[in-house]
Write a protein that holds these residues in place. Structure first.
Motif, PDB file in Angstrom:
ATOM      1  N   ILE A 194     -85.210-110.054  23.061  1.00  8.36           N
ATOM      2  CA  ILE A 194     -84.314-110.817  22.316  1.00  8.36           C
ATOM      3  C   ILE A 194     -84.276-110.776  21.108  1.00  8.36           C
ATOM      4  CG2 ILE A 194     -85.329-113.132  22.497  1.00  8.36           C
ATOM      5  CD1 ILE A 194     -82.576-114.028  23.614  1.00  8.36           C
ATOM      6  N   ARG A 195     -85.465-110.233  20.317  1.00 12.12           N
ATOM      7  CA  ARG A 195     -85.664-110.347  19.006  1.00 12.12           C
ATOM      8  C   ARG A 195     -84.736-109.832  18.225  1.00 12.12           C
ATOM      9  NH1 ARG A 195     -91.179-110.450  15.537  1.00 12.12           N
ATOM     10  NH2 ARG A 195     -90.360-110.449  13.693  1.00 12.12           N
ATOM     11  N   PRO A 196     -84.111-108.449  18.382  1.00  9.86           N
ATOM     12  CA  PRO A 196     -83.043-107.911  17.678  1.00  9.86           C
ATOM     13  C   PRO A 196     -81.834-108.871  17.860  1.00  9.86           C
ATOM     14  CG  PRO A 196     -84.278-106.342  19.073  1.00  9.86           C
ATOM     15  CD  PRO A 196     -84.839-107.767  19.609  1.00  9.86           C
ATOM     16  N   VAL A 197     -81.559-109.370  18.838  1.00  6.39           N
ATOM     17  CA  VAL A 197     -80.559-110.195  19.075  1.00  6.39           C
ATOM     18  C   VAL A 197     -80.479-111.453  18.204  1.00  6.39           C
ATOM     19  CG1 VAL A 197     -79.019-111.690  20.429  1.00  6.39           C
ATOM     20  CG2 VAL A 197     -79.990-109.572  21.530  1.00  6.39           C
ATOM     21  N   GLY A 198     -81.698-111.923  17.771  1.00  9.18           N
ATOM     22  CA  GLY A 198     -81.851-112.931  16.782  1.00  9.18           C
ATOM     23  C   GLY A 198     -81.431-112.438  15.526  1.00  9.18           C
ATOM     24  N   GLY A 199     -81.926-111.135  15.125  1.00  6.62           N
ATOM     25  CA  GLY A 199     -81.729-110.542  13.850  1.00  6.62           C
ATOM     26  C   GLY A 199     -80.124-110.388  13.800  1.00  6.62           C
ATOM     27  N   LYS A 200     -79.502-109.969  14.694  1.00  2.00           N
ATOM     28  CA  LYS A 200     -78.034-109.807  14.801  1.00  2.00           C
ATOM     29  C   LYS A 200     -77.144-111.059  14.545  1.00  2.00           C
ATOM     30  CE  LYS A 200     -74.837-106.409  15.494  1.00  2.00           C
ATOM     31  NZ  LYS A 200     -74.844-105.163  14.318  1.00  2.00           N
ATOM     32  N   LEU A 201     -77.834-111.923  15.293  1.00  2.00           N
ATOM     33  CA  LEU A 201     -76.776-113.237  15.110  1.00  2.00           C
ATOM     34  C   LEU A 201     -77.159-113.689  13.563  1.00  2.00           C
ATOM     35  CD1 LEU A 201     -77.861-115.138  18.342  1.00  2.00           C
ATOM     36  CD2 LEU A 201     -75.737-114.370  17.713  1.00  2.00           C
ATOM     37  N   ALA A 202     -78.307-113.704  13.095  1.00  2.00           N
ATOM     38  CA  ALA A 202     -78.469-114.226  11.710  1.00  2.00           C
ATOM     39  C   ALA A 202     -77.849-113.267  10.807  1.00  2.00           C
ATOM     40  CB  ALA A 202     -79.921-113.914  11.404  1.00  2.00           C
ATOM     41  N   ASP A 203     -77.595-111.909  11.113  1.00  2.00           N
ATOM     42  CA  ASP A 203     -76.660-111.160  10.197  1.00  2.00           C
ATOM     43  C   ASP A 203     -75.334-111.629  10.112  1.00  2.00           C
ATOM     44  OD1 ASP A 203     -78.592-109.174   9.567  1.00  2.00           O
ATOM     45  OD2 ASP A 203     -77.962-107.943  11.133  1.00  2.00           O
ATOM     46  N   ARG A 204     -74.828-112.163  11.150  1.00  2.00           N
ATOM     47  CA  ARG A 204     -73.540-112.577  11.553  1.00  2.00           C
ATOM     48  C   ARG A 204     -73.226-114.144  11.008  1.00  2.00           C
ATOM     49  NH1 ARG A 204     -69.460-112.232  16.862  1.00  2.00           N
ATOM     50  NH2 ARG A 204     -67.617-113.165  15.711  1.00  2.00           N
ATOM     51  N   TYR A 205     -74.232-115.048  11.317  1.00  2.00           N
ATOM     52  CA  TYR A 205     -73.972-116.417  11.142  1.00  2.00           C
ATOM     53  C   TYR A 205     -74.897-116.983   9.996  1.00  2.00           C
ATOM     54  CZ  TYR A 205     -71.533-116.157  15.484  1.00  2.00           C
ATOM     55  OH  TYR A 205     -70.448-115.772  16.238  1.00  2.00           O
ATOM     56  N   GLY A 206     -75.902-116.331   9.742  1.00  2.00           N
ATOM     57  CA  GLY A 206     -76.832-116.940   8.740  1.00  2.00           C
ATOM     58  C   GLY A 206     -78.342-117.064   9.569  1.00  2.00           C
ATOM     59  N   GLY A 207     -79.354-116.560   8.862  1.00  2.00           N
ATOM     60  CA  GLY A 207     -80.750-116.932   9.581  1.00  2.00           C
ATOM     61  C   GLY A 207     -80.998-118.367   9.629  1.00  2.00           C
ATOM     62  N   ALA A 208     -80.831-118.975   8.525  1.00  2.67           N
ATOM     63  CA  ALA A 208     -81.173-120.312   8.688  1.00  2.67           C
ATOM     64  C   ALA A 208     -80.612-121.362   9.731  1.00  2.67           C
ATOM     65  CB  ALA A 208     -80.766-121.040   6.975  1.00  2.67           C
ATOM     66  N   ARG A 209     -79.203-121.097   9.736  1.00  2.00           N
ATOM     67  CA  ARG A 209     -78.464-121.782  11.049  1.00  2.00           C
ATOM     68  C   ARG A 209     -79.071-121.408  12.261  1.00  2.00           C
ATOM     69  NH1 ARG A 209     -74.105-119.922   7.795  1.00  2.00           N
ATOM     70  NH2 ARG A 209     -73.234-121.640   6.587  1.00  2.00           N
ATOM     71  N   ILE A 210     -79.339-120.274  12.567  1.00  2.00           N
ATOM     72  CA  ILE A 210     -79.989-119.847  13.877  1.00  2.00           C
ATOM     73  C   ILE A 210     -81.358-120.342  14.121  1.00  2.00           C
ATOM     74  CG2 ILE A 210     -80.543-117.767  15.156  1.00  2.00           C
ATOM     75  CD1 ILE A 210     -77.598-117.952  15.075  1.00  2.00           C
ATOM     76  N   THR A 211     -82.077-120.331  13.046  1.00  2.00           N
ATOM     77  CA  THR A 211     -83.466-120.629  13.038  1.00  2.00           C
ATOM     78  C   THR A 211     -83.646-121.996  13.195  1.00  2.00           C
ATOM     79  OG1 THR A 211     -84.304-118.966  11.617  1.00  2.00           O
ATOM     80  CG2 THR A 211     -85.601-120.838  11.548  1.00  2.00           C
ATOM     81  N   GLN A 270     -71.932-120.651  -5.858  1.00  2.00           N
ATOM     82  CA  GLN A 270     -71.545-119.273  -5.473  1.00  2.00           C
ATOM     83  C   GLN A 270     -72.202-118.715  -4.275  1.00  2.00           C
ATOM     84  OE1 GLN A 270     -69.079-117.135  -6.791  1.00  2.00           O
ATOM     85  NE2 GLN A 270     -68.559-119.157  -7.910  1.00  2.00           N
ATOM     86  N   PHE A 271     -73.434-119.546  -4.043  1.00  2.00           N
ATOM     87  CA  PHE A 271     -74.331-118.995  -2.892  1.00  2.00           C
ATOM     88  C   PHE A 271     -75.066-120.439  -2.249  1.00  2.00           C
ATOM     89  CE2 PHE A 271     -78.872-118.267  -1.887  1.00  2.00           C
ATOM     90  CZ  PHE A 271     -78.524-117.312  -0.839  1.00  2.00           C
ATOM     91  N   SER A 272     -75.267-120.422  -0.956  1.00  2.00           N
ATOM     92  CA  SER A 272     -75.925-121.482  -0.273  1.00  2.00           C
ATOM     93  C   SER A 272     -77.170-120.853   0.400  1.00  2.00           C
ATOM     94  CB  SER A 272     -75.204-122.285   0.398  1.00  2.00           C
ATOM     95  OG  SER A 272     -76.048-122.853   1.387  1.00  2.00           O
ATOM     96  N   TYR A 273     -78.430-121.288   0.686  1.00  2.00           N
ATOM     97  CA  TYR A 273     -79.231-120.662   1.592  1.00  2.00           C
ATOM     98  C   TYR A 273     -78.845-120.535   3.069  1.00  2.00           C
ATOM     99  CZ  TYR A 273     -82.646-119.971  -2.432  1.00  2.00           C
ATOM    100  OH  TYR A 273     -83.308-119.409  -3.462  1.00  2.00           O
ATOM    101  N   ALA A 274     -78.095-121.125   3.336  1.00  2.00           N
ATOM    102  CA  ALA A 274     -77.437-121.165   4.578  1.00  2.00           C
ATOM    103  C   ALA A 274     -77.055-119.897   4.775  1.00  2.00           C
ATOM    104  CB  ALA A 274     -76.351-122.347   4.980  1.00  2.00           C
ATOM    105  N   GLU A 275     -76.577-119.198   4.208  1.00  2.00           N
ATOM    106  CA  GLU A 275     -76.108-117.692   4.300  1.00  2.00           C
ATOM    107  C   GLU A 275     -77.002-116.557   4.429  1.00  2.00           C
ATOM    108  OE1 GLU A 275     -73.351-117.053   1.126  1.00  2.00           O
ATOM    109  OE2 GLU A 275     -72.526-119.214   1.405  1.00  2.00           O
ATOM    110  N   VAL A 276     -78.388-116.987   4.103  1.00  2.00           N
ATOM    111  CA  VAL A 276     -79.305-116.069   4.144  1.00  2.00           C
ATOM    112  C   VAL A 276     -79.781-115.732   5.865  1.00  2.00           C
ATOM    113  CG1 VAL A 276     -80.220-116.462   2.139  1.00  2.00           C
ATOM    114  CG2 VAL A 276     -81.306-117.391   4.161  1.00  2.00           C
TER     115      VAL A 276
END
Length: 462
Positions: free
Chosen positions: A292-309, A456-462
């Motif tokens: 599931i680790r690649p899925v975590g990366g894919k979800l982070a690409d789409r929704y932002g790593g901070a939110r998923i984390t 212009q940017f929020s860390y929520a997007e990373v």
């Protein structure tokens, strides 16, 4: 716009057969023409080497299952053996990170894969009753070179892929490596089931180590653009985000590797499972967590790593609460299911946290006015340097987990106390993620370099 000569196969742009002189993955034309194919080929064989590295690093989580009463080692001694492997592997990640720039990704992968022969052959020689405990400790420490493989592999692959692909690529690279944990446990299960000894298991892995080194030599490349940069290491060490992400990575990867080492021992010690019964279950959590680790990366690409984390830590805390309840009630079925859920969530969080790293440093580059390839190069430089530090500190979380189990079993004969401390730690990780990367604040927004005041940017997007 690049001309045709700029888009030729990187293999043709070499000063030797294995060195690629020009590498610009952020250039979409370059990427589509030749970059993607070369990057994927390097990814495949990076995964192979890292996979074998993880198997060797976690070797003693399997060896202890073979160590019956005739070895004269109590549960606390066994937990200390696996803790030693975790500790050395964590520290090995720092020099391994910078070895890529010093030797080249391909060259260092060959060396790193070959070094795995040392712990495998050493274990093959000494694994029998009557061997001193100190000898076993030395052999466990040698397996730390397998832990270092992760850092060099991730640093290398980080340089091959564009930012928009990093979450998936890094998740796939790390997930494929992490699967080395359940695979060696599955192979051990088969060996134990066939009444084989530990030397049979090692006899399987020693040839595989040789294969991974040969494949790296034949199919991987060095990037000439990745230079040894001590300044990057110093800059990464000074940046607070390196240490914040290290802390969060303790919660995700530290949990994954710590539980991978300890799960079988916990089942044997607390629930009286036999080695075969323990081995029949222990591989499930690491396997699902790796997949599931690649899925975590894919979800982070789409929704932002901070939110998923953030929400991942909520899930880990809830599942750990169920583990505590099952431990108190001595419910093996509930304990096993809840523990596996924690494994799955730790794997998901591994993918999302690692996706955050290049995004954070890329956006810091934009904040200081860099653009285009200059910003991308800055992000690759600092994120690559920080990954070794973050990976090393995260792996130390695995040491903490095994030492917590050791203390808990020594004092109460149960792992319940350790699990309560893990639950509290996940709560702290949730608060840190929210406060630093998701709480709305002008400090966490980067304005354009002009006089505009609109964020212009929020860390929520990373």
């Amino acid at each position: 716009m690049p001309g045709p000569k700029d888009l030729k196969d990187p293999k043709e742009q070499t000063r030797s057969r294995s060195w690629i002189e020009r590498w610009d993955p952020e250039d979409e034309a370059f990427w589509e023409e030749t970059g993607a194919r070369v990057a994927r080929r390097n990814l495949v064989f990076s995964v192979l080497s890292e996979h074998i590295g993880f198997s060797v690093w976690t070797l003693w989580s399997v060896m202890v299952l073979f160590m019956g009463p005739e070895y004269g080692i109590d549960p606390a001694g066994k937990f200390f053996l696996v803790s030693t492997a975790t500790l050395v592997g964590a520290f090995a990640r720092v020099p391994y990170t910078f070895a890529v720039a010093l030797f080249g990704g391909r060259n260092w992968t060959i060396i790193a894969a070959s070094l795995l022969l040392l712990p495998a052959i050493a274990a093959f020689v000494v694994m029998e009753p009557g061997t001193s405990y100190s000898t076993f400790l030395v052999c466990a420490a040698l397996t730390g070179v397998g832990g270092g493989n992760f850092a060099s592999s991730m640093t290398n692959i980080n340089s091959f892929f564009p930012l928009r692909k990093k979450g998936w690529a890094l998740g796939l690279n790390a997930g494929g490596g992490n699967i080395g944990v359940p695979v060696i446990q599955l192979v051990a299960l088969a060996v134990i089931g066939a009444s084989g000894g530990p030397r049979v298991l090692l006899g399987i892995y020693i040839p595989l180590i040789v294969v991974s080194a040969v494949c790296a030599a034949l199919f991987m490349d060095n990037l000439a653009s990745v230079k040894n940069d001590t300044g990057a290491a110093k800059d990464a060490a000074r940046d607070p985000h390196t240490w914040i992400m290290s802390f969060l990575y303790i919660g995700t990867f530290g949990s994954f590797i710590g539980y991978s080492f300890a799960f079988g021992l916990v089942l044997q010690t607390q629930f009286g499972r036999t080695p075969l019964q323990a081995a029949g279950v222990t591989f499930i959590g690491p396997l699902l967590g790796s997949l599931i680790r690649p899925v975590g990366g894919k979800l982070a690409d789409r929704y932002g790593g901070a939110r998923i984390t953030l929400w991942n830590f909520v899930g880990m805390a809830a599942a750990t609460g169920v583990v505590v309840l099952a431990s108190v009630r001595e419910s093996l079925a509930l304990f096993t299911v809840a523990f596996i859920v924690v494994f799955v969530l730790s794997g998901l969080g591994n993918g999302s946290t690692y996706k955050m790293i290049p995004g954070i440093f890329q956006q810091k580059a934009l904040a200081v006015g860099l653009t285009g390839e200059e910003a991308a190069a800055y992000g690759r430089r600092l994120s690559g340097a920080s990954m070794g530090l973050i990976g090393a500190v995260g792996a130390l979380g695995g040491l903490g987990i095994n030492l917590a189990f050791r203390q808990s079993f020594q004092t109460s004969g149960s792992g319940t106390g350790a699990f309560v401390s893990f639950l509290a730690f996940y709560g702290v990780c949730f608060v840190v993620t929210w406060a630093v990367y998701l709480r709305r604040s002008p400090v966490r927004s980067v304005s354009a370099p002009t006089a505009e005041t609109k964020p212009q940017f929020s860390y929520a997007e990373v």
